[in-house]
Design an enzyme around this catalytic site. Structure first.
Site, short mmCIF file in Angstrom:
data_model
loop_
_atom_site.label_atom_id
_atom_site.label_comp_id
_atom_site.label_asym_id
_atom_site.label_seq_id
_atom_site.Cartn_x
_atom_site.Cartn_y
_atom_site.Cartn_z
N SER A 271 0.86 -1.19 0.00
CA SER A 271 0.00 0.00 0.00
C SER A 271 0.89 1.23 0.00
O SER A 271 2.10 1.14 0.24
CB SER A 271 -0.88 0.02 1.25
OG SER A 271 -0.12 0.42 2.39
N ASP A 272 0.33 2.40 -0.26
CA ASP A 272 1.09 3.60 0.04
C ASP A 272 0.93 3.89 1.53
O ASP A 272 0.18 3.20 2.24
CB ASP A 272 0.65 4.78 -0.86
CG ASP A 272 1.77 5.82 -0.98
OD1 ASP A 272 2.67 5.85 -0.13
OD2 ASP A 272 1.73 6.64 -1.92
N TRP A 273 1.62 4.88 2.00
CA TRP A 273 1.71 5.22 3.42
C TRP A 273 0.30 5.37 4.02
O TRP A 273 -0.41 6.31 3.69
CB TRP A 273 2.49 6.52 3.54
CG TRP A 273 2.83 6.97 4.91
CD1 TRP A 273 2.00 7.56 5.81
CD2 TRP A 273 4.12 6.89 5.54
NE1 TRP A 273 2.68 7.85 6.96
CE2 TRP A 273 3.99 7.46 6.82
CE3 TRP A 273 5.38 6.40 5.15
CZ2 TRP A 273 5.05 7.56 7.71
CZ3 TRP A 273 6.43 6.51 6.04
CH2 TRP A 273 6.27 7.07 7.30
#
Ligand code: NOJ
Length: 738
Positions: A271-273
């Site tokens: 995932s992104d942050w």
């Protein structure tokens, strides 16, 4: 040693190809089958680590020993990483971690920002830069970079355009593949991001909604991702954005249908942050449990920073909300990457301190990349190159001696003190005595004009003024969108004040995006657009200014004349009422000008300030003799032109091939880049440049999402930018379809 290592030693000895041999798969499955659900969810969790936080290493090693963590980011310390890996080896199954880091355009040695690297049009150089960055990063215990960013960016207001290859899918694919090959050739994992459509943020505002029809998604935005997947990229990152009503991180169509089913990807998706947690903010998940359910179901294997999987995964499986098979698939994908990197067998880094950083050969490569990234936008009266024997040169402007701003955004472990500024570079060439300096204003964004007088005095005392202006590093990258694209702060006034001295004025413009240069441009004799060139900025810029090198970079994102033209990109569609040269006024200034009922603005020229692919040289090039060959048995055509250096200096030219599908079942772009070649020629020298145009490059995804190649007329142009005039056409015979 954990039990896992005994198993691995017996059963699996050979190195894996990424399309995993059966033996490797058996190894992964055996491992997954021994894991508890908690251990699996640990594998699917990534922590961001700040080693300066008290007690963090103890916390981390305890989690690793308990098998509750699969990955970290931001550990740049081989000894610390080794301690974590040792703890992981002591866990029940001994599975090591994979440690990621944003190595975006170099590690300690910084190369030009990706938009600058793209301007080199030199994939081999970009590949070498990525390989060098990987070697440096690996020496510090990093296994994986969150690069390349291959989001198509048609909006320079979006600050992350700096991290991209620009607006074109073909060029972005070439640059993305080069980076993947560079990183992964060093056994260092790459990550294709941000999947997908993130660059289409409405109004160029970072994180904003994206609405992209499936045809446009497949024909433009997904193309570079497909290219790097075919090149074997090991990981993908799911994007922050809402795509057509479903956030990318919950997007089953993207990650299960396209990425895994259609493309056959078998690495993992991170995932992104906190983008799993953010599903609650998007209003698609009621709570973190729901967010975890959506992320896992959609195919996000590893959760970056937020802890929805860890906190809710067990209950989700036990309650039947998700099947354990999905979890097993994710864990297997993560282990596959660890296995391919060799981490399952040897997770430790040989700690040699800083000895692999800033090596002379890496700095030489950074200098070459910086040199090739520079784009000459204007050179009135051949003001450049400057003579080295000039008695006095003024190097002024807020960016002339700003070390941090040489690095650009996402320089992470890069250090300002390693960089060479323009002032340093010019002084190294001419000596201190002949170089006058004043910054004029303290920073790129400052409105303080109290330093103008000193800068004007330096200009008055010099034979030429080199004004280093533009955007500093902090104005681009993530969350750095701008609504105005002019020179920020007091800089346009500074340029006016310098121009008023009447001295020859060379603008060296730093930026992470195309800027609107409407006001300073007429005042300048020459404009060298330098992006953020990295550690070796100064020598590269000085070499070009003083003619030791000839500029050859070309822009990969259209420069608008005004923000109101955005989005403006070369591969647009024609519309039913295109703006033609007949109804374009050069000097439109008011709304009263008659422009006809055509697709244009009343108050600005319809063409961009600088078109995609544009860049001048100290020499000139001519194109002639376009020959379009018949297709071979596989459907590939050879298209060739004669390229001649018609000027008086040696130089490099990027010859570009564009096509247009004249009539198709879906409206197609007015031009599409389909090939490019960078060629160096001596004065008067000619060469034949040949492009191979495969049949697939003529195709597109139609309204039914079928990839089709439709027979009919194709127009062809070859030249030095996207407005190339040398043209021809061919007719593709046969049936529709591939
Ligand atoms: C957020 C950014 O969008 C992404 O590109 C980056 O890799 C991660 N943070 C990790 O720093």
């Amino acid at each position: 040693m954990g039990r896992f290592f005994q198993i691995s030693a017996v059963a699996f000895t050979c190195a894996a190809s990424f399309q995993s041999a059966l033996g490797d798969e058996a190894r992964l499955s055996a491992l997954v089958s021994q894991m508890t659900l908690e251990e699996k969810l640990g594998q699917m969790s990534q922590w961001s680590v700040d080693l300066s936080e008290p007690g963090i290493l103890e916390k981390l090693t305890a989690a690793a020993r308990a098998g509750r963590i699969g990955s970290t980011l931001n550990i740049n310390d081989a000894a610390a990483m080794n301690a974590v890996q040792k703890a992981a080896r002591e866990s029940r199954l001994g599975v090591p971690l994979i440690n990621g880091q944003d190595v975006i355009h170099g590690y300690r040695t910084q190369f030009p920002i990706p938009l600058g690297q793209a301007a080199t049009w030199n994939p081999e150089l970009v590949r070498e830069a990525a390989a060098a960055a990987a070697r440096e990063a690996k020496s510090k215990g990093v296994h994986w970079t969150f690069s390349p960013m291959i989001d198509i960016a048609r909006d320079p207001r979006w600050g992350r355009i700096a991290e991209s290859g620009g607006e074109d899918p073909y060029l972005t694919s070439a640059m993305g593949v080069a980076m993947v090959q560079g990183y992964q050739g060093e056994n260092f994992a790459a990550c294709a991001k941000h999947f997908a459509g993130y660059g289409a943020a409405e109004a160029g505002r970072d994180y904003n909604t994206t609405l992209i029809p499936e045809t446009e998604l497949r024909n433009v935005y997904l193309k570079p991702f497909h290219a790097v997947q075919k090149a074997g990229v090991m990981t993908f990152m799911s994007a922050f954005n809402d795509l057509n009503g479903t956030p990318a991180t919950a997007n089953t169509f993207l990650m299960r249908q396209v990425l895994r089913k259609e493309w056959g990807f078998n690495g993992f998706v991170v995932s992104d942050w906190e983008s799993v947690m953010e599903l609650t903010r998007h209003g698609i998940a009621a709570d973190l449990r729901d967010a975890a359910r959506l992320g896992i179901t959609a195919g996000v294997d590893l959760e970056m920073v937020s802890t929805a999987y860890l906190d809710h995964g067990v209950e989700l499986v036990k309650s039947g909300a998700i099947s354990e098979e999905l979890i097993n698939d994710s864990v297997r994908s993560i282990l596959r990457v660890k296995e391919r990197l060799g981490l399952l067998d040897q997770p430790f880094t040989d700690d040699k301190g800083d000895s692999a950083l800033l090596l002379p050969e890496t700095l030489a490569l950074a200098r070459r990349a910086a040199t090739e990234s520079l784009v000459l936008l204007k050179n009135k009266g051949a003001r450049l190159p400057l003579e080295e024997k000039l008695p006095k040169v003024a190097v002024v402007g807020p960016l002339a001696d700003s070390h941090a701003d040489m690095l650009g955004c996402w320089s992470c472990v890069g250090k300002p003190e390693d960089t060479v500024t323009v002032l340093d570079g010019v002084r190294a060439l001419l000596g201190n005595d002949r170089v006058l300096h004043a910054s004029g204003t303290p920073s790129d964004v400052s409105l303080d004009k109290s330093g103008f007088a000193a800068a004007v005095e330096a200009a008055n005392n010099a034979d030429v003024v080199i004004a280093c202006v533009g955007e500093g590093a902090l104005l681009n990258g993530e969350a750095r969108s701008r609504a105005f694209l002019n020179l920020p702060g007091a800089q346009e006034d500074l340029v006016d004040a310098l121009a008023a001295t009447g001295k020859p004025l060379v603008l060296v413009v730093f930026s992470g995006r195309p800027l609107v240069l409407a006001r300073p441009e007429p005042k300048a004799d020459a404009i060298l657009f330098v992006w953020h060139p990295g550690t070796m900025a100064g020598p590269a810029i000085a070499d070009v200014l003083f003619g030791r090198e000839t500029p050859g970079g070309k822009i990969t994102a259209t420069f608008p004349r005004a923000v109101g033209q955005i989005p403006i990109y070369y591969n647009a569609r024609n519309t039913g009422r295109p703006s033609t040269t007949e109804n374009v006024g050069e000097t439109l200034g008011t709304a009263e000008h008659p422009v006809g009922y055509s697709s244009r603005h009343l108050d600005v020229h319809s063409a961009p300030a600088y078109p995609f692919g544009f860049g001048l040289s100290y020499t000139t090039f001519g194109y002639s003799d376009l020959v379009i060959g018949q297709p071979d048995a596989g459907g590939t055509r050879q298209i060739s032109v004669r390229l001649t250096n018609t000027g008086k200096r040696a130089g490099s030219e990027v010859a570009q091939l564009y096509i247009q599908d004249a009539v198709a079942s879906l409206t197609r772009p007015v031009r599409e880049l389909k090939g490019f070649k960078k060629v160096t020629l001596q004065p008067g020298e000619s060469t034949n440049v040949t492009f191979a145009l495969p049949r697939e490059e003529l195709g597109f995804y139609d309204q039914q999402s079928r990839f089709v190649v439709e027979p009919g007329v194709f127009r062809v142009w070859v030249g030095g930018d996207s407005t190339a005039s040398l043209s021809g056409e061919f007719v593709l015979l046969g049936q529709s379809g591939l």
